[in-house]
Write an enzyme that holds these catalytic residues in place. Structure first.
Site, PDB file in Angstrom:
ATOM      1  N   ASP A 202     -33.806 -42.102  77.862  1.00 30.73           N
ATOM      2  CA  ASP A 202     -32.942 -41.905  76.698  1.00 30.73           C
ATOM      3  C   ASP A 202     -33.485 -42.565  75.440  1.00 30.73           C
ATOM      4  OD1 ASP A 202     -30.715 -40.794  75.481  1.00 30.73           O
ATOM      5  OD2 ASP A 202     -29.509 -42.576  75.759  1.00 30.73           O
TER       6      ASP A 202
ATOM      7  N   ASP B 234     -33.794 -34.361  80.425  1.00 29.43           N
ATOM      8  CA  ASP B 234     -34.137 -34.797  79.063  1.00 29.43           C
ATOM      9  C   ASP B 234     -35.498 -35.474  78.932  1.00 29.43           C
ATOM     10  OD1 ASP B 234     -31.700 -33.866  78.240  1.00 29.43           O
ATOM     11  OD2 ASP B 234     -30.740 -35.803  78.164  1.00 29.43           O
TER      12      ASP B 234
ATOM     13  N   ASP C 293     -17.400 -37.648  79.328  1.00 27.63           N
ATOM     14  CA  ASP C 293     -18.514 -37.968  78.440  1.00 27.63           C
ATOM     15  C   ASP C 293     -18.240 -39.302  77.738  1.00 27.63           C
ATOM     16  OD1 ASP C 293     -19.879 -35.569  78.955  1.00 27.63           O
ATOM     17  OD2 ASP C 293     -18.688 -34.502  77.464  1.00 27.63           O
TER      18      ASP C 293
END
Length: 400
Positions: free
Chosen positions: A192, A230, A380
């Site tokens: 991240d 990601d 989330d």
């Protein structure tokens, strides 16, 4: 993801926020999976196609965060849930620890696309909630539309001493029932890029060792591995050297996983249709070794893009890669039933719905499966703590 990048980045950060706090949930999730047999369901059944909750694909300034793994019998470990976040600040100091270059291209032929039923983790948060709340009026709908469906099991904690056993618990349970597990390794260094879901292994060598342990638990049966959500699409935040190190790590990881279990199909991060152009994503995927160390790509993890858009995008990326022919794609349809929410909304947005139920029988050329990688109902960070199961949010998705 600006433009495309901007959208994705906003989405990604948000996801990562959810992911970071759920890193602890993923590990637990794998452990509870030992008694797998009880929690299996047929992937081929279409179930109800409740519109999937689209993950907000923000305007050209949002970027999806990694999906938060669901906790299984232990404190919630960040179970990455792609949540869009605003474009990440300029290159967050990556601690790229250089590791040897990617392994020599092992042109092993892709494993046959999975064609049997998928595995449902009996220790997922939603299953635990259903068991603990028999009188809740929302229970029947949540149980039939979400808890009854197979979903991915996340491994988001850097724990080289335990990960092999955790993965083995899941794969043995799945094998005993003749099902295919969906596994998500999520411990890449500089995860991240220093955002909400930051974490992972301390350096490339440590990650290599963790992946080797992960691979020991794969067993010999069919398995689907969603390798590091990601990790490729968000790699622009790294320096050129750190990005090269990451890609080399991913190539080694793919080769290690496939060598450990030839029946395991390893999919690399393809981002989503609202992030990078297909040509750019394909170039990054090629640099990360997908053509020699992978079986295909995955898209839309923890995002809300429509299945139609993702199918078209995935095929564009595969075409840009140019081969090998056996490469396919899997799409996360867990919350994309109603498509993306309005720009800027990414945190448990209202009006979202469940998407196509998980299956390996898509009837679509080069689309190997529709999967629930992000677990529906796991927040989330707005309806509940990031990665925590929210019955209110889950019910909203089930009725959306």
């Amino acid at each position: 993801m600006p433009g495309i990048h901007g959208q994705r980045r906003t989405t990604h950060r948000a996801r990562r926020r959810g992911a970071r706090r759920h890193g602890l949930l993923a590990v637990a999730s794998a452990v509870v999976a030992i008694g797998a047999t009880a929690g299996l369901i047929e992937a081929g059944q279409d179930g109800r196609r409740t519109t999937a909750v689209p993950e907000p694909t923000p305007p050209p300034v949002l970027q999806p965060l990694p999906a938060v793994p669901t906790p299984t019998a232990a404190p919630p470990t960040a179970s990455p849930s792609a949540v869009p976040t605003t474009a990440p600040p300029p290159s967050p100091r990556p601690k790229a620890s250089r590791t040897s270059a990617a392994p020599a291209a092992t042109s092993a032929a892709p494993a046959p696309a999975p064609r049997n039923s998928l595995f449902r983790d009996p220790g997922s948060q939603v299953v635990q909630w259903v068991r603990a709340n028999p009188d809740d009026p929302r229970r029947p709908l949540i149980e039939s539309r979400i808890a009854a469906q197979p979903a991915a099991v996340w491994f988001a904690q850097y724990n080289p001493g335990q990960v092999a056993a955790e993965v083995r618990a899941v794969t043995r349970g799945a094998a005993a029932a003749g099902r295919t597990p969906v596994l998500v390794p999520y411990a890449i260094p500089d995860r991240d890029c220093g955002g909400a879901s930051q974490g992972g292994a301390p350096d490339g060598a440590a990650y290599d060792a963790w992946i080797r342990e992960f691979a020991k638990g794969l067993g010999a049966g069919p398995a689907i591995v969603i390798l590091e959500p990601d990790a490729i699409a968000l790699s622009d935040c790294l320096t050129a050297g750190a990005r090269a190190d990451r890609f080399a790590s991913l190539a080694r990881a793919g080769a290690t996983l496939r060598a450990a279990n030839p029946k395991a199909r390893v999919y690399f991060d393809g981002g989503h249709s609202g992030w990078h152009p297909a040509s750019k994503q394909a170039a990054a995927l090629r640099a990360a070794g997908v053509t020699t160390s992978g079986d295909g790509i995955f898209t839309n993890v923890a995002n809300f893009r429509t299945t139609a858009d993702e199918r078209a995008y995935a095929r564009q990326v595969l075409a840009a890669l140019g081969g090998p022919f056996g490469l396919g794609a899997v799409i996360d349809t867990s919350r994309n039933g109603n498509g993306a929410p309005p720009p800027g909304q990414w945190c448990d947005p209202e009006g979202r719905a469940l998407g196509q139920t998980p299956t390996t029988r898509t009837g679509e050329d080069r689309i190997d499966a529709y999967l629930w990688v992000k677990l529906p109902g796991e927040s989330d960070g707005c309806s509940a703590a990031p990665g925590a199961f929210s019955p209110e949010y889950a019910h909203g998705l089930a009725t959306g």
